[in-house]
Design a protein around this motif. Structure first.
Motif, PDB file in Angstrom:
ATOM      1  N   LEU A 139      40.940  50.369  32.453  1.00  0.00           N
ATOM      2  CA  LEU A 139      41.292  51.192  33.612  1.00  0.00           C
ATOM      3  C   LEU A 139      40.949  52.659  33.391  1.00  0.00           C
ATOM      4  O   LEU A 139      40.604  53.362  34.341  1.00  0.00           O
ATOM      5  CB  LEU A 139      42.781  51.022  33.954  1.00  0.00           C
ATOM      6  N   ASN A 140      41.012  53.121  32.149  1.00  0.00           N
ATOM      7  CA  ASN A 140      40.615  54.498  31.850  1.00  0.00           C
ATOM      8  C   ASN A 140      39.145  54.745  32.160  1.00  0.00           C
ATOM      9  O   ASN A 140      38.750  55.868  32.478  1.00  0.00           O
ATOM     10  CB  ASN A 140      40.902  54.846  30.389  1.00  0.00           C
ATOM     11  N   GLU A 167      32.390  39.520  35.320  1.00  0.00           N
ATOM     12  CA  GLU A 167      32.692  38.202  34.741  1.00  0.00           C
ATOM     13  C   GLU A 167      32.924  38.323  33.230  1.00  0.00           C
ATOM     14  O   GLU A 167      33.868  37.750  32.682  1.00  0.00           O
ATOM     15  CB  GLU A 167      31.536  37.254  35.051  1.00  0.00           C
ATOM     16  N   TRP A 168      32.072  39.091  32.559  1.00  0.00           N
ATOM     17  CA  TRP A 168      32.198  39.296  31.120  1.00  0.00           C
ATOM     18  C   TRP A 168      33.487  40.051  30.789  1.00  0.00           C
ATOM     19  O   TRP A 168      34.232  39.670  29.888  1.00  0.00           O
ATOM     20  CB  TRP A 168      30.970  40.049  30.603  1.00  0.00           C
ATOM     21  N   LEU A 169      33.773  41.115  31.548  1.00  0.00           N
ATOM     22  CA  LEU A 169      34.983  41.898  31.307  1.00  0.00           C
ATOM     23  C   LEU A 169      36.237  41.073  31.570  1.00  0.00           C
ATOM     24  O   LEU A 169      37.236  41.196  30.854  1.00  0.00           O
ATOM     25  CB  LEU A 169      34.984  43.160  32.171  1.00  0.00           C
ATOM     26  N   ALA A 170      36.208  40.236  32.594  1.00  0.00           N
ATOM     27  CA  ALA A 170      37.363  39.378  32.891  1.00  0.00           C
ATOM     28  C   ALA A 170      37.667  38.466  31.712  1.00  0.00           C
ATOM     29  O   ALA A 170      38.836  38.263  31.350  1.00  0.00           O
ATOM     30  CB  ALA A 170      37.104  38.563  34.151  1.00  0.00           C
ATOM     31  N   ASP A 203      41.191  38.569  29.876  1.00  0.00           N
ATOM     32  CA  ASP A 203      42.065  37.402  29.966  1.00  0.00           C
ATOM     33  C   ASP A 203      42.127  36.573  28.692  1.00  0.00           C
ATOM     34  O   ASP A 203      43.125  35.917  28.435  1.00  0.00           O
ATOM     35  CB  ASP A 203      41.629  36.514  31.139  1.00  0.00           C
ATOM     36  N   ARG A 204      41.064  36.591  27.905  1.00  0.00           N
ATOM     37  CA  ARG A 204      41.041  35.748  26.706  1.00  0.00           C
ATOM     38  C   ARG A 204      40.688  36.508  25.424  1.00  0.00           C
ATOM     39  O   ARG A 204      40.937  36.019  24.341  1.00  0.00           O
ATOM     40  CB  ARG A 204      40.056  34.595  26.900  1.00  0.00           C
ATOM     41  N   GLY A 205      40.109  37.675  25.562  1.00  0.00           N
ATOM     42  CA  GLY A 205      39.641  38.379  24.379  1.00  0.00           C
ATOM     43  C   GLY A 205      40.499  39.527  23.911  1.00  0.00           C
ATOM     44  O   GLY A 205      40.185  40.184  22.930  1.00  0.00           O
ATOM     45  N   GLY A 206      41.580  39.809  24.614  1.00  0.00           N
ATOM     46  CA  GLY A 206      42.490  40.839  24.153  1.00  0.00           C
ATOM     47  C   GLY A 206      42.118  42.270  24.509  1.00  0.00           C
ATOM     48  O   GLY A 206      42.700  43.204  23.954  1.00  0.00           O
ATOM     49  N   LEU A 207      41.160  42.476  25.416  1.00  0.00           N
ATOM     50  CA  LEU A 207      40.845  43.838  25.843  1.00  0.00           C
ATOM     51  C   LEU A 207      42.045  44.392  26.609  1.00  0.00           C
ATOM     52  O   LEU A 207      42.484  43.785  27.588  1.00  0.00           O
ATOM     53  CB  LEU A 207      39.604  43.850  26.744  1.00  0.00           C
ATOM     54  N   PRO A 208      42.609  45.515  26.170  1.00  0.00           N
ATOM     55  CA  PRO A 208      43.777  46.069  26.864  1.00  0.00           C
ATOM     56  C   PRO A 208      43.414  46.566  28.273  1.00  0.00           C
ATOM     57  O   PRO A 208      42.391  47.216  28.462  1.00  0.00           O
ATOM     58  CB  PRO A 208      44.196  47.242  25.981  1.00  0.00           C
ATOM     59  N   GLN A 230      38.140  39.623  41.480  1.00  0.00           N
ATOM     60  CA  GLN A 230      37.949  38.199  41.745  1.00  0.00           C
ATOM     61  C   GLN A 230      38.026  37.387  40.457  1.00  0.00           C
ATOM     62  O   GLN A 230      38.631  36.323  40.414  1.00  0.00           O
ATOM     63  CB  GLN A 230      36.615  37.934  42.421  1.00  0.00           C
ATOM     64  N   HIS A 231      37.424  37.885  39.403  1.00  0.00           N
ATOM     65  CA  HIS A 231      37.306  37.118  38.165  1.00  0.00           C
ATOM     66  C   HIS A 231      38.541  37.149  37.272  1.00  0.00           C
ATOM     67  O   HIS A 231      38.741  36.234  36.484  1.00  0.00           O
ATOM     68  CB  HIS A 231      36.115  37.611  37.340  1.00  0.00           C
ATOM     69  N   SER A 232      39.343  38.206  37.336  1.00  0.00           N
ATOM     70  CA  SER A 232      40.477  38.345  36.419  1.00  0.00           C
ATOM     71  C   SER A 232      41.797  38.353  37.170  1.00  0.00           C
ATOM     72  O   SER A 232      42.136  39.328  37.841  1.00  0.00           O
ATOM     73  CB  SER A 232      40.355  39.632  35.600  1.00  0.00           C
ATOM     74  N   ILE A 233      42.555  37.296  37.002  1.00  0.00           N
ATOM     75  CA  ILE A 233      43.871  37.214  37.629  1.00  0.00           C
ATOM     76  C   ILE A 233      44.834  38.186  36.964  1.00  0.00           C
ATOM     77  O   ILE A 233      45.696  38.764  37.622  1.00  0.00           O
ATOM     78  CB  ILE A 233      44.398  35.767  37.572  1.00  0.00           C
ATOM     79  N   SER A 234      44.668  38.418  35.675  1.00  0.00           N
ATOM     80  CA  SER A 234      45.630  39.242  34.933  1.00  0.00           C
ATOM     81  C   SER A 234      45.659  40.703  35.377  1.00  0.00           C
ATOM     82  O   SER A 234      46.677  41.368  35.234  1.00  0.00           O
ATOM     83  CB  SER A 234      45.359  39.152  33.432  1.00  0.00           C
ATOM     84  N   ILE A 235      44.578  41.221  35.947  1.00  0.00           N
ATOM     85  CA  ILE A 235      44.528  42.622  36.352  1.00  0.00           C
ATOM     86  C   ILE A 235      44.351  42.774  37.868  1.00  0.00           C
ATOM     87  O   ILE A 235      44.304  43.871  38.398  1.00  0.00           O
ATOM     88  CB  ILE A 235      43.412  43.369  35.571  1.00  0.00           C
ATOM     89  N   ARG A 236      44.294  41.664  38.565  1.00  0.00           N
ATOM     90  CA  ARG A 236      43.989  41.662  40.002  1.00  0.00           C
ATOM     91  C   ARG A 236      44.903  42.571  40.808  1.00  0.00           C
ATOM     92  O   ARG A 236      44.437  43.383  41.614  1.00  0.00           O
ATOM     93  CB  ARG A 236      44.045  40.239  40.540  1.00  0.00           C
ATOM     94  N   MET A 237      46.209  42.465  40.640  1.00  0.00           N
ATOM     95  CA  MET A 237      47.136  43.252  41.456  1.00  0.00           C
ATOM     96  C   MET A 237      46.953  44.754  41.216  1.00  0.00           C
ATOM     97  O   MET A 237      47.001  45.540  42.149  1.00  0.00           O
ATOM     98  CB  MET A 237      48.583  42.832  41.194  1.00  0.00           C
ATOM     99  N   ARG A 238      46.716  45.134  39.982  1.00  0.00           N
ATOM    100  CA  ARG A 238      46.498  46.563  39.675  1.00  0.00           C
ATOM    101  C   ARG A 238      45.220  47.059  40.341  1.00  0.00           C
ATOM    102  O   ARG A 238      45.170  48.172  40.849  1.00  0.00           O
ATOM    103  CB  ARG A 238      46.441  46.749  38.156  1.00  0.00           C
TER     104      ARG A 238
END
Length: 190
Positions: free
Chosen positions: A85-86, A68-71, A75-80, A108-116
């Protein structure tokens, strides 16, 4: 931070610290006061036989909260995405075993990285996360990723023959034709 660094817990003082139990200051929390409050909540418990070391109450809770924190950071904090993924994926693109539960909750929590993440570990996402909230298109993509995984490694779920209930979360009326196509195919390959 504990999960990503493979640490067991946190030491309350420097004398009790070791490689598996750094002090809170050694972890350099973003908000030290919030981290101290968390340490003294029900999220952590004293290690057996050592009250100066605190360990997470349950790994699954830690994985869920970490995801949840990483998502939020993704999604909002700019973590690449690549940076995270590394840490989560090995040199071969497979999931680091200790990160599998957290990766599933992150999907579940992050839509921006879900597909990857679905590409990286579709089975883990079904087994250790909760895909009920995924859109029909995401569930379809997940179903297709499971198919690709099964083609690459037919025995990928050989230990799961008893409890298949997690797969029920893929049930979606929008996927009826997808399931019929799979179940009605005349092919009987691996």
């Amino acid at each position: 931070v504990l999960l990503l660094s493979s640490k067991t817990g946190i030491s309350l003082d420097l004398d009790a610290s070791d490689t598996g139990h750094p002090t809170l200051l050694q972890l350099r929390p973003e908000t030290p006061e919030a981290a101290r409050r968390a340490l003294h909540s029900a999220l952590f418990a004293p290690a057996i036989g050592d009250a100066e070391r605190l360990i997470p109450c349950h790994r699954s809770v830690a994985e869920y909260l970490a995801a949840e924190w990483l998502a939020d950071k993704l999604d909002r904090g700019g973590l690449p995405h690549g940076r995270l993924l590394n840490l989560l994926l090995g040199f071969d693109g497979g999931v680091v075993a200790d990160m599998r539960g957290m990766l599933a909750w992150l999907a579940q929590h992050s839509i921006s990285i879900r597909m990857r993440l679905i590409d990286a570990d579709p089975l883990g996402i079904v087994l250790y996360g909760d895909v009920r909230s995924f859109s029909s298109a995401e569930k379809r993509y997940l179903l297709q990723a499971l198919g690709r995984q099964a083609e690459r490694f037919p025995g990928f779920r050989w230990r799961l023959w008893r409890d298949m209930s997690a797969f029920g979360a893929l049930a979606d009326t929008e996927l009826l034709e997808d399931f019929l196509g799979i179940l009605q195919t005349p092919e009987r390959n691996e």
